[in-house]
Design an enzyme around this catalytic site. Structure first.
Site, short mmCIF file in Angstrom:
data_model
loop_
_atom_site.label_atom_id
_atom_site.label_comp_id
_atom_site.label_asym_id
_atom_site.label_seq_id
_atom_site.Cartn_x
_atom_site.Cartn_y
_atom_site.Cartn_z
N GLY B 12 0.82 -1.21 0.00
CA GLY B 12 0.00 0.00 0.00
C GLY B 12 0.85 1.26 0.00
N ASN B 13 2.04 1.20 0.63
CA ASN B 13 2.89 2.40 0.71
C ASN B 13 3.42 2.83 -0.66
OD1 ASN B 13 4.59 0.11 0.61
ND2 ASN B 13 6.28 1.31 1.40
N LYS B 132 -11.64 -8.63 9.38
CA LYS B 132 -11.13 -7.42 8.71
C LYS B 132 -12.17 -6.29 8.77
CE LYS B 132 -7.17 -8.52 6.76
NZ LYS B 132 -5.94 -7.76 6.93
N LYS B 217 -3.07 -9.78 -0.12
CA LYS B 217 -2.48 -9.63 -1.46
C LYS B 217 -1.15 -10.38 -1.58
CE LYS B 217 0.85 -6.08 -1.12
NZ LYS B 217 1.07 -6.31 0.26
N LYS B 280 3.66 -11.91 5.20
CA LYS B 280 4.65 -11.84 4.11
C LYS B 280 5.61 -13.02 4.18
CE LYS B 280 4.36 -6.83 4.13
NZ LYS B 280 3.08 -6.87 3.41
#
Lengths: 318, 317
Positions: B12-13, B132, B217, B280
């Site tokens: 997102g960054n 979420k 994602k 991740k």
């Protein structure tokens, strides 16, 4: 047969706005049934679609939420609707094919088009988009965002943007590649996201709408389509030709098109764009153009009711 | 032609820097930056598929939708369609910037954005436990009304009000995977699985239907990497390297770890923050277990150097 199918944007939303997204999904599913029939009998399809109602909803939402969330430029609105409409179309068509035991893949590609000249003479060169504003708000928008607004009697002020013809499809290679691999490709929604080339040679988004009838013909050239089929509501077609649709295809030759365009001043803009782009196309190509209502799409091009636009009969001596 | 295939998952960054830079122009600038780093990779002969987050973008679409419904009665946009919206818009920004960057470098590579659905399992335990939070805060009566009428799951969020919560199931299959693979194998750069993919499930009849869920994602990018036989997975995030004991006095930056070491650290449960670094690492572990050769975690600025082995955290077999 290789076919470009161009769907009018209002076929993909419900006539009853209170049905919301459920209504859109239902409308899209019923179009997908027709598209599926074409795939089933072996036609190879590129599917493109309008997005005016969808962009309209986005602009209304953006205006309503303007104090809370940043606004969206038109290129981004177009990209958004390509994502959402493409998703609903590819899902519905894939489901239909799956149900029939067919394995054809369906894919949506986000598509940019480099725009050039304004729409050709005779076609509308601007388009009103988005919500109607009161005078004060209209003046503020004119100042803050540099918009052009037109007063529509009885409705209010509406933003007006140029309607430009597409010159080149940026993602043409990918579209052609996937099409040649046998995929059903959904692309260039809204005629493509309008972009132009700036002084550095970079492509950048443009605040405009695209003459999407032209995009259908560009797609046709890319994939060497053997027919271009525009899909429009019954009443829009009937009003255009001033005749009821009976059996089979009602033919118009190149010269008839001029007469047709000249005769009627109340042809809807979207149809005027189609006819003018078709006339331009038929000057150099023999690929036939059909305009058919949605419930006839599945039996096109041979057994459907609708109209067909064809080039002048060519004299063999010449 | 043998080619080097990689999947890069951008965080997102890379799209929204911070709360002060959320406008479309700011997002466009951030994307432009990111595309320079991806172009570095392409210049090193990688053919890449690009996955990206969409958290803030979906937030904006939802917020507009909620407000417009309240103010003007315009129909609301369901979550799967919000995801599709953002795939279109973010994909467009990425493909335009990457196209420009490649042109500038005289690299003859085509870029395409594919609207991508990801199938999840109806039986995924996440559906029993939605976690979420999405959309705006509500008061209790609004929340109860939504629960009653629309079947939402709602949770009270630490005294700040009520929010809708949706499940985060694991991705099972990238629906458009064969086409993505064909494009990548043909040497094109493909932007796909935006926001982890549009979540769909198969109904009783086998038909795909969109659902209100959020797919990680990095998990989706990992699955895609395996499906297209990529040798490399890069996860681009806010930090240059992964750390053990992150944020503690005995924090230790990692240059390299083997799959076995990664699994050990992961199972110790103390090193990687839940909801940020842990998934991740998990995504990298799954990728290597499914036949991937190498995974790298680093920040966007260091992608080029990390590929040369100079920085980032390299996870190898």
């Amino acid at each position: 047969m290789k076919i470009v199918v161009a769907l009018d944007g209002d076929l993909l939303v419900s006539a009853d706005p209170s049905q919301g997204m459920f209504g859109q999904m239902k409308a899209i599913t019923s179009i997908a049934d027709q598209l599926g029939e074409l795939v089933k009998v072996g036609h190879k399809l590129v599917i493109t679609h309008g997005n005016a109602p969808q962009v309209g909803f986005m602009l209304l939402r953006g205006e309503a939420a303007r104090h809370m969330v940043h606004p969206l430029p038109l290129d981004i609105c177009g990209a958004d609707t390509q994502g959402a409409t493409g998703y609903m179309l590819q899902k519905a068509l894939r489901n239909w094919l799956d149900h029939q035991g067919l394995e054809n893949e369906v894919l949506t590609l986000v598509t940019q088009v480099i725009v050039g000249e304004p729409a050709p003479p005779g076609a509308p060169r601007t388009k009103g988009i988005g919500p109607f504003f009161e005078r004060g708000r209209a003046q503020a928008l004119e100042k803050s965002r540099g918009w052009e607004l037109d007063m529509i009697p009885g409705q209010g002020y509406q933003r007006v943007v140029p309607c430009l013809t597409p010159k080149r499809i940026v993602e043409a290679n990918s579209i052609r590649y996937l099409f040649d691999q046998g995929l059903v490709v959904v692309c260039a929604g809204g005629g493509g996201i309008p972009v132009s080339i700036d002084n550095n040679g970079d492509i950048i988004g443009v605040e405009a709408v695209v003459d999407k009838a032209y995009t259908a013909f560009l797609l046709g050239e890319e994939v060497q389509a053997e027919a271009i089929i525009f899909v429009s509501p019954w009443e829009r077609i009937v009003n255009t030709i001033g005749l009821d649709l009976n059996n089979g295809l009602h033919s118009f030759y190149f010269n008839d098109l001029d007469a047709l365009l000249g005769r009627s001043s109340d042809i809807e803009d979207t149809m005027r764009h189609k006819l003018i782009a078709s006339r331009n196309h038929l000057q150099t190509s023999k690929t036939p153009v059909l305009i058919v209502p949605p419930d006839q799409l599945g039996v096109a091009p041979d057994r459907c009711v609708g109209i067909q636009l064809i080039a002048e009969k060519v004299d063999i001596e010449n | 032609m043998s080619q080097k295939k990689a999947v890069i998952a951008i965080g997102g960054n890379s799209l929204v820097k911070d709360k002060a830079h959320q406008s479309v122009q700011d997002q466009y600038k951030a994307v432009n930056e990111t595309c320079k780093h991806i172009a570095d990779m392409i210049q090193q002969d990688w053919t890449v598929a690009i996955g990206h987050g969409n958290g803030p973008q979906v937030g904006f679409v939802l917020r507009r939708s909620e407000i417009a419904y309240q103010v003007e009665g315009i129909h609301e946009v369901p979550l799967d369609v919000c995801g599709a919206d953002t795939q279109g818009a973010t994909g467009y920004m990425l493909q335009q910037n990457l196209y420009n960057e490649l042109l500038e470098r005289n690299l003859d590579k085509k870029v395409a954005t594919v609207v991508t659905q990801v199938e999840v399992d109806r039986e995924d335990p996440a559906f029993q436990n939605p976690t979420k939070p999405i959309g705006s805060f509500m008061d209790q009566s609004q929340a109860m009304e939504k629960k009653e009428n629309d079947g939402w799951s709602v949770l009270e969020d630490a005294g700040r009000g009520w929010r809708r919560v949706v499940p985060s199931p694991l991705p099972k299959r990238v629906v458009e995977e064969p086409a993505v693979k064909e494009l990548v194998d043909a040497g094109m750069c493909v932007i796909t699985v935006g926001g982890g993919g549009i979540p769909v499930v198969a109904d009783e009849a086998g038909k795909l239907v969109g659902i209100a869920a959020v797919i990680d994602k990095d998990y989706a990018s990992s699955l895609l990497a395996s499906a297209i036989n990529a040798e490399l997975l890069i996860i681009s995030t806010a930090v240059e390297k992964v750390a053990l004991n992150f944020g503690k006095p005995n924090q230790e930056w990692l240059d390299r770890m083997t799959l076995e070491e990664a699994k050990t650290y992961f199972s110790e449960g103390i090193h990687f923050a839940k909801g940020s670094m842990a998934p991740k690492i998990q995504a990298c572990i799954w990728f290597l277990e499914r036949g991937g050769k190498k995974a790298i975690i680093t920040n966007p600025d260091n992608i080029g150097r990390a590929l040369a082995g100079e920085t980032g955290t390299q996870i190898v077999l």
